[in-house]
Design an enzyme around this catalytic site. Structure first.
Site, PDB file in Angstrom:
ATOM      1  N   HIS A  71      -1.063   6.480  -1.158  1.00 35.61           N
ATOM      2  CA  HIS A  71       0.432   6.597  -1.680  1.00 35.61           C
ATOM      3  C   HIS A  71       0.420   6.011  -2.909  1.00 35.61           C
ATOM      4  CE1 HIS A  71       1.182   2.864   0.259  1.00 35.61           C
ATOM      5  NE2 HIS A  71       1.369   2.437  -0.961  1.00 35.61           N
TER       6      HIS A  71
HETATM    7  C1  T46 Z   1       1.196  -0.640  -0.758  1.00 30.53           C
HETATM    8  C2  T46 Z   1      -0.202  -1.156  -0.253  1.00 30.53           C
HETATM    9  C3  T46 Z   1      -1.083  -1.935  -1.107  1.00 30.53           C
HETATM   10  C4  T46 Z   1       8.112  -2.763   5.794  1.00 30.53           C
HETATM   11  O1  T46 Z   1       8.954  -2.414   6.691  1.00 30.53           O
HETATM   12  N1  T46 Z   1       8.179  -3.846   4.616  1.00 30.53           N
HETATM   13  C5  T46 Z   1       7.072  -3.897   3.789  1.00 30.53           C
HETATM   14  O2  T46 Z   1       7.317  -4.782   2.800  1.00 30.53           O
HETATM   15  C6  T46 Z   1       5.887  -3.148   3.586  1.00 30.53           C
HETATM   16  C7  T46 Z   1       5.058  -3.387   2.926  1.00 30.53           C
HETATM   17  C8  T46 Z   1       5.803  -2.205   4.723  1.00 30.53           C
HETATM   18  N2  T46 Z   1       6.731  -1.919   5.704  1.00 30.53           N
HETATM   19  C9  T46 Z   1       6.495  -0.852   6.679  1.00 30.53           C
HETATM   20  C10 T46 Z   1       6.437   0.310   6.394  1.00 30.53           C
HETATM   21  C11 T46 Z   1       5.492   1.197   7.525  1.00 30.53           C
HETATM   22  O3  T46 Z   1       6.279   1.327   8.465  1.00 30.53           O
HETATM   23  O4  T46 Z   1       5.252  -1.297   7.430  1.00 30.53           O
HETATM   24  C12 T46 Z   1       4.835  -0.292   7.878  1.00 30.53           C
HETATM   25  C13 T46 Z   1       3.381   0.008   7.366  1.00 30.53           C
HETATM   26  O5  T46 Z   1       3.591   0.408   5.911  1.00 30.53           O
HETATM   27  P1  T46 Z   1       2.426   1.078   4.934  1.00 30.53           P
HETATM   28  O6  T46 Z   1       2.034   2.228   5.980  1.00 30.53           O
HETATM   29  O7  T46 Z   1       2.927   1.549   3.864  1.00 30.53           O
HETATM   30  O8  T46 Z   1       1.232   0.044   4.824  1.00 30.53           O
HETATM   31  P2  T46 Z   1       0.031   0.436   3.744  1.00 30.53           P
HETATM   32  O9  T46 Z   1      -1.169  -0.571   3.893  1.00 30.53           O
HETATM   33  O10 T46 Z   1      -0.545   1.950   3.721  1.00 30.53           O
HETATM   34  O11 T46 Z   1       0.533   0.141   2.277  1.00 30.53           O
HETATM   35  C14 T46 Z   1       1.153  -1.243   1.867  1.00 30.53           C
HETATM   36  C15 T46 Z   1       2.505  -1.075   1.347  1.00 30.53           C
HETATM   37  O12 T46 Z   1       3.354  -0.377   2.142  1.00 30.53           O
HETATM   38  C16 T46 Z   1       2.393  -0.207   0.245  1.00 30.53           C
HETATM   39  O13 T46 Z   1       3.548  -0.525  -0.551  1.00 30.53           O
HETATM   40  O14 T46 Z   1       1.371  -0.666  -1.972  1.00 30.53           O
HETATM   41  O15 T46 Z   1       0.296  -1.869   0.867  1.00 30.53           O
END
Ligand code: T46
Length: 135
Positions: free
Chosen positions: A51
């Site tokens: 993303h």
């Molecule tokens: C990014 C990279 C480096 C939350 O509820 N609060 C939070 O602060 C974050 C970061 C995530 N979430 C929830 C959203 C999803 O349901 O946790 C779940 C996993 O998040 P995501 O799939 O977006 O995780 P990554 O590792 O793909 O991405 C993360 C960050 O979301 C993103 O902003 O830049 O790490």
């Protein structure tokens, strides 16, 4: 276009007891830190991210172990290795990013300029390209 990715080397304040690294907002990194989160226990072969953000700026620090980060501004792609607990890597807004090749012991700490907001995510590559073309 050249991608404006910055690396930061944080001052080491350790002594003979061991290492200590302090990171201060607007001094060691260029924004106010509104949120901290961290990723660990990532299973072998898993790739995360996929993303870009509309307004969020972030700095990644792999405080234990190592991982790689692919950054893509829509024209150019670059891969970075994070393997030093005293080094930060900026992930500015409008950069598509993917994190991969996590070591088993990797702990990826993220300093973020804002609170979590799902509306700030561009979660498909097509949506990302449309967004940056309309800038
Ligand atoms: C990014 C990279 C480096 C939350 O509820 N609060 C939070 O602060 C974050 C970061 C995530 N979430 C929830 C959203 C999803 O349901 O946790 C779940 C996993 O998040 P995501 O799939 O977006 O995780 P990554 O590792 O793909 O991405 C993360 C960050 O979301 C993103 O902003 O830049 O790490």
């Amino acid at each position: 276009m050249t991608m404006d990715i910055k690396t930061f080397t944080f001052p080491l304040r350790g002594d003979d007891r061991g290492a200590l690294v302090a990171v201060e907002q607007l001094k060691d990194i260029p924004f106010e830190i509104k949120r901290i989160y961290y990723i660990y226990g990532t299973r072998s072969g898993v790739r995360r991210g996929f993303h870009a953000h509309k307004t969020l700026d972030q700095v990644l620090v792999c405080v234990n172990g190592f991982c790689k980060v692919l950054m893509d501004d829509g024209e150019e792609k670059k891969t970075f290795i994070l393997d030093k607990p005293y080094e930060g890597l900026s992930v500015p807004r409008h950069i598509w990013h993917e994190m991969f090749d996590f070591s088993q012991d990797a702990v990826l700490l993220v300093l973020a300029s804002d609170l979590y907001c799902e509306d700030d995510y561009l979660r498909s590559y097509e949506q990302f390209l449309t967004f940056i073309k309309g800038k």
